[in-house]
Write an enzyme that holds these catalytic residues in place. Sequence first.
Site, PDB file in Angstrom:
ATOM      1  N   ARG A 124     -73.760   4.448  23.691  1.00 45.39           N
ATOM      2  CA  ARG A 124     -72.364   3.957  23.647  1.00 45.39           C
ATOM      3  C   ARG A 124     -71.855   3.760  22.218  1.00 45.39           C
ATOM      4  O   ARG A 124     -70.921   2.992  21.982  1.00 45.39           O
ATOM      5  CB  ARG A 124     -72.195   2.660  24.435  1.00 45.39           C
ATOM      6  CG  ARG A 124     -72.536   2.811  25.887  1.00 45.39           C
ATOM      7  CD  ARG A 124     -71.989   1.660  26.696  1.00 45.39           C
ATOM      8  NE  ARG A 124     -72.311   1.854  28.095  1.00 45.39           N
ATOM      9  CZ  ARG A 124     -73.468   1.477  28.642  1.00 45.39           C
ATOM     10  NH1 ARG A 124     -74.373   0.872  27.908  1.00 45.39           N
ATOM     11  NH2 ARG A 124     -73.686   1.689  29.917  1.00 45.39           N
ATOM     12  N   LYS A 146     -61.292  11.379  13.487  1.00 50.81           N
ATOM     13  CA  LYS A 146     -61.128  12.273  14.639  1.00 50.81           C
ATOM     14  C   LYS A 146     -62.400  13.101  14.773  1.00 50.81           C
ATOM     15  O   LYS A 146     -62.859  13.709  13.804  1.00 50.81           O
ATOM     16  CB  LYS A 146     -59.949  13.225  14.420  1.00 50.81           C
ATOM     17  CG  LYS A 146     -58.613  12.613  14.744  1.00 50.81           C
ATOM     18  CD  LYS A 146     -57.686  13.703  15.251  1.00 50.81           C
ATOM     19  CE  LYS A 146     -56.469  13.867  14.413  1.00 50.81           C
ATOM     20  NZ  LYS A 146     -55.709  15.070  14.738  1.00 50.81           N
ATOM     21  N   LYS A 230     -54.471  10.848   2.837  1.00 52.49           N
ATOM     22  CA  LYS A 230     -54.845  10.868   4.251  1.00 52.49           C
ATOM     23  C   LYS A 230     -55.173   9.455   4.726  1.00 52.49           C
ATOM     24  O   LYS A 230     -54.777   9.058   5.824  1.00 52.49           O
ATOM     25  CB  LYS A 230     -56.024  11.819   4.506  1.00 52.49           C
ATOM     26  CG  LYS A 230     -56.375  11.830   5.995  1.00 52.49           C
ATOM     27  CD  LYS A 230     -56.905  13.116   6.519  1.00 52.49           C
ATOM     28  CE  LYS A 230     -57.071  13.029   8.041  1.00 52.49           C
ATOM     29  NZ  LYS A 230     -57.901  14.073   8.601  1.00 52.49           N
ATOM     30  N   GLU A 240     -52.325   8.748  15.801  1.00 52.12           N
ATOM     31  CA  GLU A 240     -51.392   9.867  15.754  1.00 52.12           C
ATOM     32  C   GLU A 240     -50.238   9.734  16.731  1.00 52.12           C
ATOM     33  O   GLU A 240     -50.027  10.570  17.598  1.00 52.12           O
ATOM     34  CB  GLU A 240     -52.138  11.189  16.010  1.00 52.12           C
ATOM     35  CG  GLU A 240     -51.331  12.385  15.553  1.00 52.12           C
ATOM     36  CD  GLU A 240     -52.142  13.679  15.507  1.00 52.12           C
ATOM     37  OE1 GLU A 240     -53.353  13.622  15.304  1.00 52.12           O
ATOM     38  OE2 GLU A 240     -51.517  14.728  15.673  1.00 52.12           O
ATOM     39  N   ARG A 244     -48.662  10.291  11.329  1.00 46.51           N
ATOM     40  CA  ARG A 244     -49.848  11.132  11.165  1.00 46.51           C
ATOM     41  C   ARG A 244     -49.523  12.594  11.475  1.00 46.51           C
ATOM     42  O   ARG A 244     -50.185  13.496  10.986  1.00 46.51           O
ATOM     43  CB  ARG A 244     -50.995  10.611  12.042  1.00 46.51           C
ATOM     44  CG  ARG A 244     -52.337  11.238  11.720  1.00 46.51           C
ATOM     45  CD  ARG A 244     -53.509  10.430  12.268  1.00 46.51           C
ATOM     46  NE  ARG A 244     -54.765  11.126  12.008  1.00 46.51           N
ATOM     47  CZ  ARG A 244     -55.969  10.600  12.179  1.00 46.51           C
ATOM     48  NH1 ARG A 244     -56.092   9.363  12.604  1.00 46.51           N
ATOM     49  NH2 ARG A 244     -57.060  11.298  11.930  1.00 46.51           N
ATOM     50  N   HIS A 251     -49.429  23.598  10.123  1.00 47.75           N
ATOM     51  CA  HIS A 251     -50.441  23.777  11.166  1.00 47.75           C
ATOM     52  C   HIS A 251     -49.892  24.342  12.475  1.00 47.75           C
ATOM     53  O   HIS A 251     -50.648  24.947  13.229  1.00 47.75           O
ATOM     54  CB  HIS A 251     -51.182  22.466  11.423  1.00 47.75           C
ATOM     55  CG  HIS A 251     -52.217  22.162  10.364  1.00 47.75           C
ATOM     56  ND1 HIS A 251     -51.870  21.939   9.051  1.00 47.75           N
ATOM     57  CD2 HIS A 251     -53.568  22.063  10.417  1.00 47.75           C
ATOM     58  CE1 HIS A 251     -52.969  21.704   8.349  1.00 47.75           C
ATOM     59  NE2 HIS A 251     -54.014  21.773   9.154  1.00 47.75           N
ATOM     60  N   HIS A 255     -52.001  27.314  13.324  1.00 45.37           N
ATOM     61  CA  HIS A 255     -52.836  27.396  14.528  1.00 45.37           C
ATOM     62  C   HIS A 255     -52.496  28.636  15.346  1.00 45.37           C
ATOM     63  O   HIS A 255     -53.377  29.273  15.929  1.00 45.37           O
ATOM     64  CB  HIS A 255     -52.641  26.150  15.405  1.00 45.37           C
ATOM     65  CG  HIS A 255     -53.326  24.927  14.850  1.00 45.37           C
ATOM     66  ND1 HIS A 255     -52.891  23.644  15.110  1.00 45.37           N
ATOM     67  CD2 HIS A 255     -54.401  24.797  14.054  1.00 45.37           C
ATOM     68  CE1 HIS A 255     -53.686  22.788  14.494  1.00 45.37           C
ATOM     69  NE2 HIS A 255     -54.603  23.455  13.845  1.00 45.37           N
ATOM     70  N   HIS A 269     -59.356  28.652   8.281  1.00 47.19           N
ATOM     71  CA  HIS A 269     -58.347  27.657   8.658  1.00 47.19           C
ATOM     72  C   HIS A 269     -57.346  27.405   7.514  1.00 47.19           C
ATOM     73  O   HIS A 269     -56.133  27.448   7.715  1.00 47.19           O
ATOM     74  CB  HIS A 269     -59.038  26.351   9.071  1.00 47.19           C
ATOM     75  CG  HIS A 269     -58.095  25.228   9.325  1.00 47.19           C
ATOM     76  ND1 HIS A 269     -57.286  25.191  10.445  1.00 47.19           N
ATOM     77  CD2 HIS A 269     -57.792  24.138   8.588  1.00 47.19           C
ATOM     78  CE1 HIS A 269     -56.545  24.098  10.385  1.00 47.19           C
ATOM     79  NE2 HIS A 269     -56.826  23.441   9.279  1.00 47.19           N
TER      80      HIS A 269
END
Length: 372
Positions: A124, A146, A230, A240, A244, A251, A255, A269
């Site tokens: 956990r 993240k 950041k 977010e 954010r 992106h 993406h 990327h």
Amino acid sequence: MTILHQVEVSLAARSYNISIGAGLLPRAADFFPGGVTGRAVFVLTDENVIRPHADVVAAALKRAGATVHIMAVPPGEASKSMDMLQRVLSWMIDHGVTRQSALFAVGGGVVGDLGGLAASLVMRGIPYLQMPTTLLAQVDSSVGGKTAVNMKQGKNLVGAFYQPAAVICDLDTLATLPRREFLSGYAEIVKYALLGDPEFFDWLERNGAAVCAREPAALAHAVAVSCRAKAAIVAEDERETGNRALLNLGHTFGHALEAAAGYDGRLLHGEAVSIGMAMALDLSREMKLCPAEDARRGAALLTAAELPVSAATIRPSMGDARSIAAWMDSDKKIADGRKTFILLRGIGKAFTCNDVTDAQAVDAIARSLKGD
Ligand SMILES: NC(=O)c1ccc[n+]([C@@H]2O[C@H](COP(=O)([O-])OP(=O)(O)OC[C@H]3O[C@@H](n4cnc5c(N)ncnc54)[C@H](O)[C@@H]3O)[C@@H](O)[C@H]2O)c1
Ligand SMILES: [Zn+2]
């Protein structure tokens, strides 16, 4: 060990420090609050990073009295999978993980995202430390908590917000990073300047060449300013819901390009983000939101670093503008059925815009494909 900069990520009880400097890996044990002596400690890395860097971390942790286990996953995005997550979890359980254990993620964003998620789940949740060894991971993926793995339906679809106990950016590790990977991280540095820091943008115009030549002082400054940017955004908006989103500058388009290219190595990327930022600048100029001179300077800073700024440079081509735009629809960052774009009112003035029509987005991609 030389710590050149320290940046705090302020998240109440989950606050932590990012240490930026040289010779930090051999002192890995010093960064774990409470010390590692007597603990079972897990070092997750990839096969490109184990030899020059993760071994150094493992040796340091052993010297400090920890029982150390090391696992290297194959390099590359494919390791950010449910299957690999399960293997990492089993590896820790087989080697006697307890809630007193810690995981050190030594590698790029793949190792950091996979390791962070594994740490959040096993028992956990056990503490983990990010030791990013790519420029992209140092300025972006290691900061903010993240974590994720990819699913066949899309990237980063299963994950958790789980903050590390510390982030240790050892600039020495970047010496072995291939130039293309290095520049991919540099694109994210330019992103911070473009989205909210015109002074940093001016500094990059003067010192970007020194950063790209990996001159220690310039590199340390650029990493520190980026981490601070950041950290500030994350501290304000951990999950977010608001600002954010500005970190997604370049992106939405990026993406779509990555997805259209099928993640086949044509585009890293950061390269996709570089083209995406050039598209965002161009669209902002086209919509009369941003002065043409600012759009020109933005693209020029990327070009000076030999980053791509138009989709015309991608070979073989990935299809027409409409088919690339279709990939944006599957992007998960969609608000109320409308695509959200991060556009610019000028250098350092990014904002969230929901007013871009499909036709405007397709036209921006078409101009980029033509190399305009
Ligand atoms: N969590 C976040 O907030 C966040 C943000 C941005 C990106 N990401 C994720 O990060 C990942 C990309 O990260 P990345 O660009 O670091 O990729 P990566 O981890 O795949 O590393 C790139 C390549 O460099 C190699 N490498 C790493 N360090 C090296 C070193 N010091 N010397 C030589 N080679 C080295 C790796 O083996 C790999 O081949 C993606 O999965 C992306 O989704 C996450
Ligand atoms: Zn990015």
